[in-house]
Design a protein around this motif. Structure first.
Motif, PDB file in Angstrom:
ATOM      1  N   ARG A 294       0.832  -1.212   0.000  1.00  0.00           N
ATOM      2  CA  ARG A 294       0.000   0.000   0.000  1.00  0.00           C
ATOM      3  C   ARG A 294       0.866   1.261   0.000  1.00  0.00           C
ATOM      4  O   ARG A 294       0.562   2.223  -0.713  1.00  0.00           O
ATOM      5  N   LEU A 295       1.947   1.235   0.771  1.00  0.00           N
ATOM      6  CA  LEU A 295       2.835   2.390   0.807  1.00  0.00           C
ATOM      7  C   LEU A 295       3.483   2.634  -0.555  1.00  0.00           C
ATOM      8  O   LEU A 295       3.529   3.765  -1.033  1.00  0.00           O
ATOM      9  N   LEU A 296       3.975   1.578  -1.173  1.00  0.00           N
ATOM     10  CA  LEU A 296       4.624   1.734  -2.469  1.00  0.00           C
ATOM     11  C   LEU A 296       3.660   2.251  -3.522  1.00  0.00           C
ATOM     12  O   LEU A 296       4.002   3.134  -4.316  1.00  0.00           O
TER      13      LEU A 296
ATOM     14  N   GLY B  58       4.150  12.126  -0.859  1.00  0.00           N
ATOM     15  CA  GLY B  58       3.197  11.080  -0.510  1.00  0.00           C
ATOM     16  C   GLY B  58       2.643  11.245   0.885  1.00  0.00           C
ATOM     17  O   GLY B  58       1.471  10.947   1.142  1.00  0.00           O
ATOM     18  N   ALA B  59       3.470  11.741   1.800  1.00  0.00           N
ATOM     19  CA  ALA B  59       3.036  11.916   3.186  1.00  0.00           C
ATOM     20  C   ALA B  59       1.953  12.981   3.313  1.00  0.00           C
ATOM     21  O   ALA B  59       1.166  12.964   4.261  1.00  0.00           O
ATOM     22  N   GLN B  60       1.891  13.901   2.343  1.00  0.00           N
ATOM     23  CA  GLN B  60       0.913  14.989   2.425  1.00  0.00           C
ATOM     24  C   GLN B  60      -0.417  14.620   1.780  1.00  0.00           C
ATOM     25  O   GLN B  60      -1.378  15.382   1.868  1.00  0.00           O
TER      26      GLN B  60
ATOM     27  N   LEU C 109       0.987   9.228   5.876  1.00  0.00           N
ATOM     28  CA  LEU C 109       1.748  10.135   6.739  1.00  0.00           C
ATOM     29  C   LEU C 109       2.095   9.456   8.050  1.00  0.00           C
ATOM     30  O   LEU C 109       3.232   9.527   8.528  1.00  0.00           O
ATOM     31  N   ASN C 110       1.130   8.764   8.632  1.00  0.00           N
ATOM     32  CA  ASN C 110       1.364   8.094   9.908  1.00  0.00           C
ATOM     33  C   ASN C 110       2.437   7.021   9.778  1.00  0.00           C
ATOM     34  O   ASN C 110       3.309   6.888  10.641  1.00  0.00           O
TER      35      ASN C 110
ATOM     36  N   MET D   2       4.884   4.457  14.915  1.00  0.00           N
ATOM     37  CA  MET D   2       4.867   4.431  16.367  1.00  0.00           C
ATOM     38  C   MET D   2       5.158   5.790  16.967  1.00  0.00           C
ATOM     39  O   MET D   2       4.917   6.000  18.145  1.00  0.00           O
ATOM     40  N   ASN D   3       5.694   6.709  16.163  1.00  0.00           N
ATOM     41  CA  ASN D   3       6.096   8.035  16.628  1.00  0.00           C
ATOM     42  C   ASN D   3       7.364   7.914  17.475  1.00  0.00           C
ATOM     43  O   ASN D   3       7.305   7.508  18.632  1.00  0.00           O
ATOM     44  N   PRO D   4       8.519   8.241  16.914  1.00  0.00           N
ATOM     45  CA  PRO D   4       9.764   8.083  17.672  1.00  0.00           C
ATOM     46  C   PRO D   4       9.793   8.872  18.970  1.00  0.00           C
ATOM     47  O   PRO D   4      10.419   8.446  19.939  1.00  0.00           O
ATOM     48  N   ALA D   5       9.101  10.016  19.007  1.00  0.00           N
ATOM     49  CA  ALA D   5       9.080  10.793  20.246  1.00  0.00           C
ATOM     50  C   ALA D   5       8.377  10.014  21.349  1.00  0.00           C
ATOM     51  O   ALA D   5       8.830   9.971  22.490  1.00  0.00           O
TER      52      ALA D   5
END
Length: 204
Positions: A152-154, A173-175, A181-182, A188-191
């Motif tokens: 799906r990402l590709l 692509g992230a926009q 984007l997630n 997982m969000n590195p922060a």
């Protein structure tokens, strides 16, 4: 009147601890990590095994490979160590950087060989490590397999269909899709990962 009554309601001592919002992380918490870096690494250099110990990561556990990817992204000059300036710069970017800067940092994590492109194998390697960490934390609620997520990402990001994702395709692509984007932000969000490991580690 209703609002006044709500504010006087006693807190439930058995209620789960509220998650820490990385966007509103206290400056003192960052300073604490900087102080710990100096304390734990008097040489001024952090090696991979020390990085894992620093964040309480079991070398054989689910989070080990994810930590290795994080370490590589922290190591800006590629000398297999993290010095204090790299540590400070990475934490500030992860917690306080703009979306584009975070995505550029995430691209570096995905681009394991530093070629300037992310191929299917690199994409799958990162996705697999994320899925394994989430399973270990029992937070994996995805109905998709790793390969389905990669496909799906590709299809969503690889605009020219050459099987490689460039930085430009990565950012564009992230926009276009919240799910993309997630995932490109490492899902997982590195922060959040850093904050959770910080709470769990005996070194904090």
């Amino acid at each position: 009147m209703g609002q006044a009554q709500d504010t006087e309601r006693p807190e439930d001592p058995d209620a789960p601890e509220a998650p820490v919002d990385p966007q509103h992380m206290d400056v003192a918490a960052l300073q604490d990590m900087y102080r710990r870096f100096v304390t734990e690494c008097p040489s001024g250099l952090l090696f991979l095994h020390e990085f894992k110990r620093f964040f309480g990561v079991d070398p054989t556990g689910e989070a080990s490979e994810y930590a290795e990817n994080m370490f590589r992204a922290f190591d800006k000059n590629g000398d297999n160590t993290i010095d204090f300036l790299e540590f400070v710069a990475a934490l500030n970017l992860v917690f306080r950087g703009s979306l584009e800067h975070k995505l550029r940092w995430s691209f570096k994590v995905y681009d394991k060989d530093g070629s300037g492109f992310v191929d299917r194998e690199e994409l799958r390697a990162i996705m697999d490590s994320i899925y394994r960490v989430k399973r270990g934390r029992q937070t994996d609620r995805s109905d998709m397999t790793v390969d389905q997520a990669v496909d799906r990402l590709l299809s969503a990001v690889d605009a020219d269909g050459d099987g490689n994702i460039s930085l430009e395709e990565f950012l564009q692509g992230a926009q276009q899709d919240p799910w993309v984007l997630n995932m490109l932000k490492l899902d997982m969000n590195p922060a959040s990962w850093i904050l959770e490991q910080r709470r769990r580690s005996a070194h904090f």
